[in-house]
Write a protein that holds these residues in place. Sequence first.
Motif, mmCIF file in Angstrom:
data_model
loop_
_atom_site.group_PDB
_atom_site.id
_atom_site.type_symbol
_atom_site.label_atom_id
_atom_site.label_comp_id
_atom_site.label_asym_id
_atom_site.label_seq_id
_atom_site.Cartn_x
_atom_site.Cartn_y
_atom_site.Cartn_z
ATOM 1 N N LEU A 78 0.817 -1.214 0.000
ATOM 2 C CA LEU A 78 0.000 0.000 0.000
ATOM 3 C C LEU A 78 0.851 1.264 0.000
ATOM 4 N N SER A 79 2.166 1.102 0.087
ATOM 5 C CA SER A 79 3.072 2.233 0.285
ATOM 6 C C SER A 79 3.827 2.566 -0.988
ATOM 7 N N THR A 80 4.310 3.804 -1.034
ATOM 8 C CA THR A 80 5.113 4.259 -2.179
ATOM 9 C C THR A 80 6.483 4.761 -1.749
ATOM 10 N N ALA A 81 6.710 4.883 -0.459
ATOM 11 C CA ALA A 81 8.001 5.361 0.043
ATOM 12 C C ALA A 81 8.488 4.417 1.129
ATOM 13 N N PHE A 82 9.806 4.147 1.116
ATOM 14 C CA PHE A 82 10.391 3.181 2.048
ATOM 15 C C PHE A 82 11.728 3.713 2.549
ATOM 16 N N GLN A 83 12.042 3.389 3.804
ATOM 17 C CA GLN A 83 13.317 3.772 4.391
ATOM 18 C C GLN A 83 13.749 2.719 5.396
ATOM 19 N N GLN A 84 15.007 2.308 5.301
ATOM 20 C CA GLN A 84 15.599 1.474 6.351
ATOM 21 C C GLN A 84 17.099 1.729 6.357
ATOM 22 N N ASN A 85 17.606 2.140 7.498
ATOM 23 C CA ASN A 85 19.025 2.454 7.618
ATOM 24 C C ASN A 85 19.836 1.185 7.874
ATOM 25 N N LEU A 86 20.942 1.051 7.148
ATOM 26 C CA LEU A 86 21.875 -0.056 7.367
ATOM 27 C C LEU A 86 23.285 0.514 7.387
ATOM 28 N N ILE A 87 23.980 0.303 8.493
ATOM 29 C CA ILE A 87 25.325 0.857 8.683
ATOM 30 C C ILE A 87 26.299 -0.279 9.001
ATOM 31 N N TRP A 88 27.494 -0.210 8.398
ATOM 32 C CA TRP A 88 28.598 -1.101 8.743
ATOM 33 C C TRP A 88 29.780 -0.242 9.174
ATOM 34 N N ASP A 89 30.056 -0.263 10.476
ATOM 35 C CA ASP A 89 31.248 0.407 11.015
ATOM 36 C C ASP A 89 32.389 -0.596 10.951
ATOM 37 N N CYS A 90 33.472 -0.232 10.296
ATOM 38 C CA CYS A 90 34.492 -1.221 9.958
ATOM 39 C C CYS A 90 35.900 -0.762 10.340
ATOM 40 N N LYS A 91 36.720 -1.741 10.659
ATOM 41 C CA LYS A 91 38.168 -1.539 10.805
ATOM 42 C C LYS A 91 38.849 -2.754 10.197
ATOM 43 N N GLY A 92 39.446 -2.551 9.033
ATOM 44 C CA GLY A 92 40.091 -3.651 8.336
ATOM 45 C C GLY A 92 39.119 -4.700 7.833
ATOM 46 N N SER A 93 37.870 -4.323 7.632
ATOM 47 C CA SER A 93 36.845 -5.273 7.205
ATOM 48 C C SER A 93 36.081 -4.678 6.030
#
Length: 289
Positions: free
Chosen positions: A196-211
């Motif tokens: 039923l929706s036309t707009a979507f949002q989902q945050n995905l974060i990868w904080d990395c060190k040597g990865s």
Amino acid sequence: FEVCVDGELQECDPFEGAVEESCDGLDNDCDGKVDEADATDCLTYYVDADSDGFGIEGSSQCLCAVTPPYVVQVTGDCDDDNILIHPDMDENCYNELDEDCTDADNDGCVYKSCKEILDYVPGAVSGEHTLDSDGDGQKPSFDVTCDMDTDGGGWTIFHHDTEAKTHVTGVEPPGAYSKDVTYLAPIARIQEVMALSTAFQQNLIWDCKGSLLYNGNNDWYGYWLDPLGDKETGWPGGTSACDTNDQVWRQSGGTITDGDALPGAQLHFGDTGDSSEEGYHTLGPLWCR
């Protein structure tokens, strides 16, 4: 009036023997009227202009019987010009009328999405709301968070058990680390709201060190699966920051807006096998409107 008694003119009291009027078909108070308004055992009748069986307070008389326009004994109507508005009427959830005369528009209605609540419930506020995404009530309703303020409001927010920043280490092969994402609402209900929706949002974060996330040789170390099990690699903002793959803490990710890749159902990462390699993933709730 006067009468003669024993040849002498007498004056008589026409109201002698009169009593208070009652509803018995007699002129009890000797005023020439039978069963008039406000008799001792009268009943309250209301005007019912729209003939829906309900009258309006303030348009009544106490009578011995129906006397048009006073024709009903039940009050509570809030619009006596509309036969489709009265206390026994079912509320139409998709307009801004108070059909059941509770002094509240669309009270008791359960909607398919927070956007519908915003559109049809005056004064709807952010917070917990109950939805029925299939609309016919055959499937169970469920609770969600609605945001009625951000960017015009009407956002349905689906929370899950993986929103906290989570440490990943000790896993080297691409995507070998796996984390299932369990939403508070059933996935099937989420997909119905998304339809039923036309707009979507989902945050995905990868904080990395040597990865890193992608090594350039078609090896994806970091990705997610959608509810159908499809592998999604469309990292918002790209992967270049973490693909630097050095000993500096960096961050890749952002807001995913492609509804076909959502919601994130399973997270996968790798390249954290060495002691100098690690990362943290953060997956926000799904927002739909």
